[in-house]
Design an enzyme around this catalytic site. Structure first.
Site, short mmCIF file in Angstrom:
data_model
loop_
_atom_site.label_atom_id
_atom_site.label_comp_id
_atom_site.label_asym_id
_atom_site.label_seq_id
_atom_site.Cartn_x
_atom_site.Cartn_y
_atom_site.Cartn_z
N LYS A 78 0.86 -1.19 0.00
CA LYS A 78 0.00 0.00 0.00
C LYS A 78 0.90 1.24 0.00
O LYS A 78 1.90 1.28 0.72
CB LYS A 78 -0.90 -0.03 1.23
CG LYS A 78 -1.97 1.06 1.28
CD LYS A 78 -2.87 0.89 2.51
CE LYS A 78 -4.01 1.88 2.57
NZ LYS A 78 -4.88 1.67 3.74
N SER A 153 -9.89 1.62 2.62
CA SER A 153 -9.01 2.43 1.80
C SER A 153 -7.94 1.64 1.04
O SER A 153 -7.37 2.16 0.08
CB SER A 153 -8.32 3.47 2.66
OG SER A 153 -7.44 2.84 3.59
N SER A 177 -10.01 -0.83 6.79
CA SER A 177 -9.40 -0.66 5.46
C SER A 177 -8.68 -1.86 4.89
O SER A 177 -8.30 -1.83 3.73
CB SER A 177 -8.44 0.52 5.48
OG SER A 177 -9.16 1.70 5.28
N1 GLN Z 1 -13.27 3.79 6.00
C1 GLN Z 1 -12.76 4.23 7.27
C2 GLN Z 1 -12.38 5.68 7.17
O1 GLN Z 1 -12.64 6.24 6.18
C3 GLN Z 1 -11.59 3.39 7.67
C4 GLN Z 1 -10.37 3.70 6.92
C5 GLN Z 1 -9.18 2.89 7.34
O2 GLN Z 1 -9.30 1.85 7.98
N2 GLN Z 1 -8.01 3.41 7.01
O3 GLN Z 1 -11.84 6.24 8.06
#
Ligand code: GLN
Length: 479
Positions: A78, A153, A177
Site C-alpha cells: 500500500k 481504503s 481498510s
Molecule cells: N473507512 C474508514 C475511514 O474512512 C476506515 C479507513 C481505514 O481503515 N483506514 O476512516
C-alpha cells in the site's frame, strides 16, 4: 477469474529450485500488463527493483542459501508504507515528489523473508475512505466487476491480489481498510492485534487505531505473512514486546468445542444475501462441533460515532506536518502563512479536509470534553462489552461489510452512507483486537461476500483456526 497461486506454493517451488523467482515475477508482470489499465491497482509498478530482488533470490537458491519463507513471492505494498528512494504518495498531491529516506519495518522484514516487491498500490487519500474513490490519482476498479469499487481504503492492495497482479499485498486498517476491501474483492484480509505488527514507516492516519496486515488468496498465506511481519520492533513505541506470532499450527486444528459468538444486537441494514452467508457460516461451524452462543454488545452501535471523533482528531494532529516545508508539495505565496494555506488547499482532497476540520473541531477548547472526551468513554464501553462477550465466546462472527461491492460513484456524495460500510469493522479497531475477513460465497450480482472472524487481544491463533475452517467449508468449494 483465473485460478490464483498462493504464496506458500510459490515460495516452496522457488526454494527447491523447481521454478525461478524471475520466471514467477514475469508471470505477474504479464498479468499487470494485460489488465492493469482496466483495474488501476497501482500508483507505481516497480519493475526494475522487482527484477533485481528476484534475481537475488535466484542467486541465493543457486548458491545453496535459503532466501526465506517468502522466497520469490511477488508482493504489493500500500502506498502509505515508506520505501527507501521509492515515491510514497498516500495517493495525495501533498506528498508530490517525496521519497522516503528509509524503509518501513514491514518492508525490511518481508524483504528479509525473500519477498519481491512489485509496486505501490492505490488507496483513498491518507487511507480515509471505503472505496478508493478518494485517491488523488483515480479509482481502483473491482476485478470481479470493473464498474464497481474495490473497497477501501486499501482498495489497490485488495484488487492487486484479486487480479493476480501480486500473490499477496499489505494494507493498513484504521477502521476496516484491510477487511472491507478484502471482502469486496473476494480475498483474505487480516487486521492483527494493535501492537503486533510494527507501524514504523507507516504514514500515520490515526495512530491509536492504525495496524498493518496482509491480503492473501488463502488463510495459510495470511498466517505465513503475519509470522514474517510480526514481532517486537523497538522503532515503534506501541509494539508489543513479544516474539513473532506462530500461527500455522492452528490452521488444521478442528473447531470442535469452540464457542462461536453470535451478536444478537448487531446493527441491521445488511443485504439479505450477506445475512444468509453469515447464517451459513454459523451452521457450518455448528455442524463441525462448535457451540454457537449468543452475546450482546450494546455499545457497538456507538462505534461509528466514536470513531468519527477519535480518528479525525488524531488525523488533524498527524496531518499538521504537511505544511509545504518538510515534505512534498509547496505552493509559493507572499508570506509563510499564505504558503501554508495555499499548499494545504492545493495538496489535500475534500475528504481529508473534511476530516481535518472535524478533528480540529472535536479537539477545540470548548468542545474537547463534549466530543473527544465522550468518544474516549464510548471506546472504553466498547472494550468492556467485548471483554464480557469473550468470557462466553472464543471468537465472534459478523459480516465484514453489510453490502457487496457497490457501483463506482454510488456513494461519493453521501459521506454517511460511505462511513456505514465500516459499521462491523470499526469496533475492533477501537478495542485494539484482531479480526479478519474470509471469503464466504457470493451475494447480490454474484459478487464476493466476506465473513469477519473477531477475537480478543492476541487471539490470532483461534481466529486463524476458525478462519481456516470457514475457508474449507465455504460455498463454492474448498481451495
Ligand atoms: N473507512 C474508514 C475511514 O474512512 C476506515 C479507513 C481505514 O481503515 N483506514 O476512516
Amino acid at each position: 477469474m483465473a485460478e490464483l497461486s498462493n504464496a506458500v506454493d510459490i515460495a516452496n517451488a522457488v526454494r527447491n529450485g523447481s521454478v525461478s523467482a524471475v520466471a514467477v515475477l514475469d508471470q505477474y508482470l504479464a498479468r499487470i500488463d494485460a489488465r492493469e489499465s482496466s483495474i488501476h491497482a497501482f500508483n507505481l509498478v516497480t519493475r526494475e527493483q522487482a527484477r533485481s530482488m528476484a534475481a537475488k533470490v535466484d542467486a541465493d537458491v543457486k548458491a545453496g542459501r535459503d532466501p526465506g519463507p517468502l522466497a520469490g513471492v511477488p508482493i504489493a505494498l500500500k502506498d502509505n508504507m515508506c520505501t527507501r528512494g521509492v515515491p510514497t504518495t498516500c495517493s495525495s498531491r501533498i506528498l508530490d515528489g517525496w521519497k522516503p529516506p528509509y524503509d518501513a519495518t514491514v518492508v525490511t522484514r518481508l524483504a528479509e523473508a525473500g519477498a519481491v516487491f512489485v509496486g505501490k498500490t492505490n488507496l483513498d487519500e491518507f487511507a480515509m475512505g471505503s472505496s478508493t474513490e478518494n485517491s488523488a490519482f483515480g479509482v481502483t476498479y473491482n476485478p470481479h466487476d470493473t464498474s464497481r469499487v474495490s473497497g477501501g481504503s486499501s482498495g489497490g492492495s485488495a484488487a492487486a491480489v484479486a487480479a493476480g497482479f501480486a500473490a499477496a499485498s499489505l494494507g493498513s486498517d484504521t477502521g476496516g481498510s484491510i477487511r472491507q476491501p478484502a471482502a469486496l474483492c473476494g480475498v483474505v484480509g487480516v487486521k492483527p492485534t494493535y501492537g503486533t505488527v510494527s507501524r514504523y514507516g507507516l504514514v500515520a492516519f490515526a495512530s491509536s487505531l492504525d495496524q498493518i496486515g496482509p491480503f492473501t488468496v488463502d488463510v495459510r498465506d495470511a498466517a505465513v505473512l503475519l509470522e514474517a511481519m510480526s514481532g517486537h520492533d523497538p522503532l515503534d513505541s506501541t509494539s508489543i514486546p513479544q516474539p513473532a506470532l506462530s500461527l500455522q499450527a492452528s490452521l488444521d486444528r478442528d473447531v470442535k468445542g469452540l464457542r462461536i459468538g453470535r451478536i444478537t444486537d448487531l446493527p441491521g441494514g445488511s443485504d439479505s444475501e450477506v445475512e444468509a452467508r453469515l447464517a451459513e457460516s454459523f451452521d457450518a461451524l455448528a455442524a463441525a462441533g462448535a457451540t454457537i452462543v449468543d452475546v450482546e454488545l450494546p455499545s457497538m452501535k456507538y462505534g461509528l460515532t466514536a470513531y468519527y471523533l477519535i480518528a479525525p482528531a488524531e488525523a488533524s494532529s498527524n496531518l499538521a506536518r504537511y505544511d509545504g516545508v518538510r515534505y512534498g508539495l509547496r505552493v509559493d505565496a507572499a508570506d509563510t502563512n499564505a504558503m501554508y494555506m495555499a499548499t494545504r488547499a492545493a495538496g489535500f482532497g475534500d475528504e481529508v479536509k473534511r476530516r481535518i476540520m472535524l478533528g480540529t473541531y472535536a479537539l477545540s477548547a470548548g468542545y474537547y470534553d463534549a466530543y473527544y472526551g465522550k468518544a474516549l468513554k464510548v471506546r472504553r464501553l466498547i472494550s468492556d462489552d467485548f471483554a464480557r462477550a469473550y468470557q462466553k465466546a472464543d471468537v465472534l462472527l459478523t459480516p465484514t461489510s453489510p453490502i457487496v461491492a457497490f457501483p463506482v460513484g454510488a456513494k461519493v456524495d453521501d459521506p454517511l452512507s460511505m462511513y456505514l460500510c465500516d459499521v462491523f469493522t470499526i469496533p475492533t479497531n477501537l478495542a485494539g483486537h484482531p479480526a479478519m475477513s474470509v471469503p464466504f460465497g457470493t451475494g447480490a450480482h454474484g459478487l464476493p461476500v466476506g465473513v469477519q472472524v473477531l477475537a480478543p487481544t492476541l487471539g490470532e491463533s483461534v481466529m486463524f483456526q476458525v478462519a481456516a475452517h470457514l475457508e474449507r467449508v465455504a460455498p463454492g468449494g474448498a481451495k
